[in-house]
Design a protein around this motif. Structure first.
Motif, mmCIF file in Angstrom:
data_model
loop_
_atom_site.group_PDB
_atom_site.id
_atom_site.type_symbol
_atom_site.label_atom_id
_atom_site.label_comp_id
_atom_site.label_asym_id
_atom_site.label_seq_id
_atom_site.Cartn_x
_atom_site.Cartn_y
_atom_site.Cartn_z
ATOM 1 N N SER A 4 1.349 -1.387 0.200
ATOM 2 C CA SER A 4 0.132 -0.296 0.360
ATOM 3 C C SER A 4 0.922 1.121 0.102
ATOM 4 N N HIS A 5 0.100 2.339 -0.713
ATOM 5 C CA HIS A 5 1.054 3.051 -0.069
ATOM 6 C C HIS A 5 -0.229 5.027 0.127
ATOM 7 N N TRP A 6 0.497 5.798 0.943
ATOM 8 C CA TRP A 6 -0.884 6.987 0.989
ATOM 9 C C TRP A 6 0.513 7.745 1.580
ATOM 10 N N ASN A 7 -0.051 9.030 0.197
ATOM 11 C CA ASN A 7 0.024 10.072 0.918
ATOM 12 C C ASN A 7 -0.826 10.831 1.816
ATOM 13 N N VAL A 8 0.513 11.139 2.849
ATOM 14 C CA VAL A 8 -0.590 11.733 4.736
ATOM 15 C C VAL A 8 -0.673 13.484 4.873
ATOM 16 N N ARG A 9 0.499 13.242 3.889
ATOM 17 C CA ARG A 9 0.639 15.061 3.645
ATOM 18 C C ARG A 9 1.041 15.215 5.388
ATOM 19 N N GLY A 10 2.148 15.003 5.442
ATOM 20 C CA GLY A 10 2.989 14.975 6.713
ATOM 21 C C GLY A 10 2.507 14.046 7.893
ATOM 22 N N GLN A 17 -0.382 9.612 12.246
ATOM 23 C CA GLN A 17 0.139 7.776 12.892
ATOM 24 C C GLN A 17 -0.748 7.168 13.691
ATOM 25 N N ASN A 18 -1.772 6.869 14.233
ATOM 26 C CA ASN A 18 -2.072 6.188 14.393
ATOM 27 C C ASN A 18 -3.497 5.608 13.764
ATOM 28 N N VAL A 19 -3.676 6.391 12.730
ATOM 29 C CA VAL A 19 -4.755 6.247 12.128
ATOM 30 C C VAL A 19 -4.026 5.405 10.136
ATOM 31 N N VAL A 20 -2.976 5.902 10.244
ATOM 32 C CA VAL A 20 -2.234 5.036 9.674
ATOM 33 C C VAL A 20 -1.409 3.346 10.080
ATOM 34 N N ALA A 221 -11.347 6.125 0.185
ATOM 35 C CA ALA A 221 -11.624 7.618 -0.586
ATOM 36 C C ALA A 221 -10.862 7.863 0.029
ATOM 37 N N PRO A 222 -10.065 9.188 0.970
ATOM 38 C CA PRO A 222 -9.444 9.976 1.093
ATOM 39 C C PRO A 222 -9.170 9.711 3.094
ATOM 40 N N GLY A 223 -10.404 9.627 3.143
ATOM 41 C CA GLY A 223 -10.828 10.315 4.944
ATOM 42 C C GLY A 223 -10.474 11.615 5.598
ATOM 43 N N PRO A 224 -10.624 11.629 6.840
ATOM 44 C CA PRO A 224 -10.221 12.774 7.221
ATOM 45 C C PRO A 224 -8.592 13.351 7.995
ATOM 46 N N ILE A 225 -8.076 12.293 7.619
ATOM 47 C CA ILE A 225 -6.605 13.371 7.706
ATOM 48 C C ILE A 225 -5.437 13.431 6.542
ATOM 49 N N ARG A 228 -6.058 12.723 -0.255
ATOM 50 C CA ARG A 228 -5.445 11.422 -1.468
ATOM 51 C C ARG A 228 -5.617 10.452 -0.779
ATOM 52 N N SER A 229 -6.251 9.712 -1.271
ATOM 53 C CA SER A 229 -6.486 8.373 -1.118
ATOM 54 C C SER A 229 -5.166 7.615 -1.562
ATOM 55 N N PRO A 230 -5.802 6.485 -0.292
ATOM 56 C CA PRO A 230 -4.542 5.459 -0.960
ATOM 57 C C PRO A 230 -4.989 4.270 -1.762
ATOM 58 N N CYS A 231 -3.755 4.092 -1.650
ATOM 59 C CA CYS A 231 -3.663 2.456 -2.119
ATOM 60 C C CYS A 231 -3.405 1.350 -2.177
ATOM 61 N N THR A 232 -3.840 0.174 -1.999
ATOM 62 C CA THR A 232 -3.460 -1.003 -2.060
ATOM 63 C C THR A 232 -3.499 -1.952 -3.334
ATOM 64 N N VAL A 233 -2.076 -2.370 -3.246
ATOM 65 C CA VAL A 233 -2.341 -3.547 -4.208
ATOM 66 C C VAL A 233 -2.275 -5.210 -3.395
#
Length: 371
Positions: A4-10, A17-20, A221-225, A228-233
Motif C-alpha cells: 500500500s501507499h498513502w500520501n498523508v501530507r505530513g 500516525q494512529n490512523v495509518v 476514499a481519502p478520509g479525514p487526515i 489523497r486516496s490510499p492505494c492497496t495492491v
C-alpha cells in the motif's frame, strides 16, 4: 500479499500516525509506503517507529531529500525487502514474500510538483526499469495526470505537461493495474471550483502477469487526515487461470461488422503524443472486439461442427422431398454459414499453431548447440 501507499501530507502528528497504524493492522498490509512524510530527522523517525510501529522494519530517503519524502514500513515476519537504490523522488526495492517465495521489484514514487523537477523522476525510472526482465511494480503519488480525462476542473493539461510522463510510461511498457474504488485520487477540497485529479497510480511492467497473474488495486476514499486516496495492491498467491491477455484473431476481419466496429471505435479525443494517442485508440478497440469474438466466434470448433451437422441433416431430409424449394434455399444458406465457420476455424487453428511454434520450436537449440 498486500502493498500500500498513502500520501498523508505530513506524518508528524500522532493522530495521523494512529490512523495509518490502524489502516495497516486492519487491512493486514505487508508493505506500506508513507509519502510526503515531512519527518526531517533520523531521531524523529526512530521515535515514531518505537512508539507507533514497533516490530516493523523501516527505510526512508531522508538522505536524498531534506524534507523527508518517502518512508517504507514492512512486516519482517512476512516480507524481505532490500533497497536497490534511493533517490529524491523514488525508492527502488527488491521484495520477496516469505510465505509464497514470490519475488519482484517495487518502486515507491513521490513526484515533485513541476514538469522540470519531475524529469529527474522519469530518468530514475528509465535507468532502473530499462532492460528489467523481472516483475516490476511502480506505485505512488506521481503528481501528474496521463490524459485530460484524468482531471476535472482547473486548467486543462497541455501536451507539454503530458509529454514526459506518457513517453516514459509507454517506453517502459508500464500499464495500470485493474483497480476499483476512486478513479480521481485527489481534490483541492474547495466547495466552489473543485478540482479533481488522478495523481496516484499503481502500474506494472509486461513481465508482471507472467508470474503474478492475479493482481488488483483499490483506491479508497481519502478520509479525514489527507486529501489523497490510499492505494492497496493485492497480489494473490496463485490462480489456475490467471489474467487473459488480449489477442487479435485474424478470423475477426472476415465478419461483416468488423470494419464498422473499427471505424466507430478508432477515436480518441484528448491530448498526448502520437504514441500515446495510438495506444489509447488500440485500447479502445479491445472491448468491442472481445464482444464480437464472444457473440460470433467463441467455441469456434464446436460452432463449425454444429453447422456442418445442420447441413448434413437438411441434405438427408431433401432426399425424401426433392422438389422442396424452401428446403433447398435453407441448405444454401446453411452451407454458406458452415463454410464461413470452417474457414474461421482454419484461420484460428493456423494462427494458434504459428504462436505455439514461435514459443516452443527453438527450445532444443541449446541442447543441439551443446553437442
Amino acid at each position: 500479499m498486500l502493498i500500500s501507499h498513502w500520501n498523508v501530507r505530513g506524518f508528524n502528528r500522532p493522530l495521523k500516525q494512529n490512523v495509518v497504524r490502524n489502516y495497516i493492522l486492519q487491512n493486514k498490509i505487508d508493505v506500506m509506503g508513507i509519502l510526503e512524510m515531512k519527518v526531517k530527522t533520523q531521531q524523529q523517525i526512530n521515535t515514531l517507529i518505537q512508539n507507533r510501529f514497533s516490530g516493523m522494519a523501516v527505510v526512508h530517503n531522508l538522505d536524498m531529500h531534506q524534507g523527508g519524502r518517502i518512508l517504507i514500513l514492512w512486516n519482517k515476519d512476512t516480507v524481505d525487502l532490500e533497497v536497490k537504490s534511493s533517490h529524491a523522488q523514488a525508492m527502488h526495492c527488491l521484495i520477496q514474500c516469505k510465505v509464497t517465495g514470490q519475488q519482484f521489484h517495487c518502486s515507491m514514487v513521490y513526484g515533485l510538483y513541476s514538469v522540470r523537477s519531475r524529469r529527474e523522476l522519469w530518468s530514475t525510472l528509465e535507468e532502473y526499469g530499462e532492460g528489467l526482465t523481472e516483475p516490476w511494480l511502480v506505485m505512488g503519488d506521481f503528481n501528474f495526470v496521463m490524459s485530460p480525462e484524468e482531471k476535472t476542473g482547473g486548467n486543462i493539461p497541455t501536451a507539454y505537461e503530458l509529454k514526459d510522463c506518457t513517453e516514459t510510461v509507454l517506453g517502459l511498457g508500464l500499464e495500470d493495474i485493474p483497480y476499483t474504488g476512486s478513479m480521481l485520487t485527489w481534490s483541492n477540497s474547495a466547495v466552489d471550483n473543485t478540482i479533481w485529479s488522478k495523481l496516484d497510480r499503481a502500474m506494472v511492467n509486461s513481465a508482471w502477469y507472467d508470474q503474478l497473474p492475479v493482481t488488483k488495486a483499490e483506491f479508497l476514499a481519502p478520509g479525514p487526515i489527507s486529501d489523497r486516496s490510499p492505494c492497496t495492491v493485492t497480489i494473490h498467491r496463485e490462480s489456475s487461470k490467471g489474467q487473459a491477455h488480449f489477442k487479435f484473431f485474424n478470423m475477426w476481419t472476415k465478419h461483416e461488422d468488423f470494419n464498422n466496429i473499427v471505424l466507430e471505435n478508432w477515436k480518441f479525443e484528448g491530448y498526448g503524443t502520437d504514441q500515446y494517442r495510438l495506444c489509447k485508440m488500440l485500447k479502445g478497440l479491445k472491448r468491442p472486439l472481445k464482444a464480437l469474438n464472444t457473440s460470433a466466434f467463441s467455441h469456434i470448433s464446436a460452432r463449425a461442427e454444429r453447422a456442418v451437422k445442420e447441413v448434413e441433416a437438411l441434405q438427408t431430409q431433401l432426399q425424401s422431398d426433392l422438389e422442396n424449394q424452401r428446403l433447398k434455399e435453407s441448405i444454401k444458406q446453411k452451407k454458406k454459414n458452415a463454410n464461413y465457420l470452417l474457414e474461421a476455424e482454419r484461420q484460428f487453428l493456423t494462427q494458434k499453431a504459428k504462436c505455439n511454434y514461435a514459443l516452443h520450436a527453438d527450445k532444443t537449440n541449446k541442447f543441439f548447440t551443446a553437442l
